[in-house]
Motif scaffolding. Sequence first.
Motif, PDB file in Angstrom:
ATOM      1  N   LYS A  60      51.698 -67.559 -55.189  1.00 45.17           N
ATOM      2  CA  LYS A  60      52.436 -68.569 -54.435  1.00 45.17           C
ATOM      3  C   LYS A  60      52.525 -68.222 -52.950  1.00 45.17           C
ATOM      4  N   LYS A  61      52.901 -66.968 -52.645  1.00 46.03           N
ATOM      5  CA  LYS A  61      53.011 -66.582 -51.237  1.00 46.03           C
ATOM      6  C   LYS A  61      53.016 -65.064 -51.123  1.00 46.03           C
ATOM      7  N   ASN A  63      52.448 -61.818 -47.790  1.00 48.73           N
ATOM      8  CA  ASN A  63      52.226 -61.481 -46.384  1.00 48.73           C
ATOM      9  C   ASN A  63      51.419 -60.196 -46.263  1.00 48.73           C
ATOM     10  N   TYR A  78      49.628 -65.899 -46.699  1.00 52.52           N
ATOM     11  CA  TYR A  78      48.875 -66.731 -47.639  1.00 52.52           C
ATOM     12  C   TYR A  78      49.875 -67.507 -48.473  1.00 52.52           C
ATOM     13  N   GLU A  79      49.657 -68.805 -48.627  1.00 53.77           N
ATOM     14  CA  GLU A  79      50.501 -69.632 -49.477  1.00 53.77           C
ATOM     15  C   GLU A  79      49.617 -70.413 -50.425  1.00 53.77           C
ATOM     16  N   ASN A  80      50.059 -70.494 -51.682  1.00 51.46           N
ATOM     17  CA  ASN A  80      49.316 -71.202 -52.725  1.00 51.46           C
ATOM     18  C   ASN A  80      47.859 -70.755 -52.755  1.00 51.46           C
TER      19      ASN A  80
END
Length: 94
Positions: A60-61, A63, A78-80
């Motif tokens: 999902k997320k 860093n 990064y997300e999804n």
Amino acid sequence: ILIISQLSVISAEKASSLLHFKCPYGNSDCLVKMYDLLIKDLSDGKPEYNIPPLDPVYIKKFNIRTNFLGPFNVHVVYENAKFSGVKNTTTKKF
């Protein structure tokens, strides 16, 4: 890390049944071979152990942040995210 987190939810007895062999203490070459086999075996998941597929893996997320003393730093979020190819990785050192 993903494999370790998934194995932490099952019993030690069940976890040991996933291993093809046991490595002598301190034998990093053996651990590299065992870890690579484990990644390939778990890449499609193991429903009987409640382990979801590792390839592809969805996150999902998360860093990544560097803290270099040089002229710049990097911060990536990064997300999804979907990562594939985990089963094709090889471990270089353990």
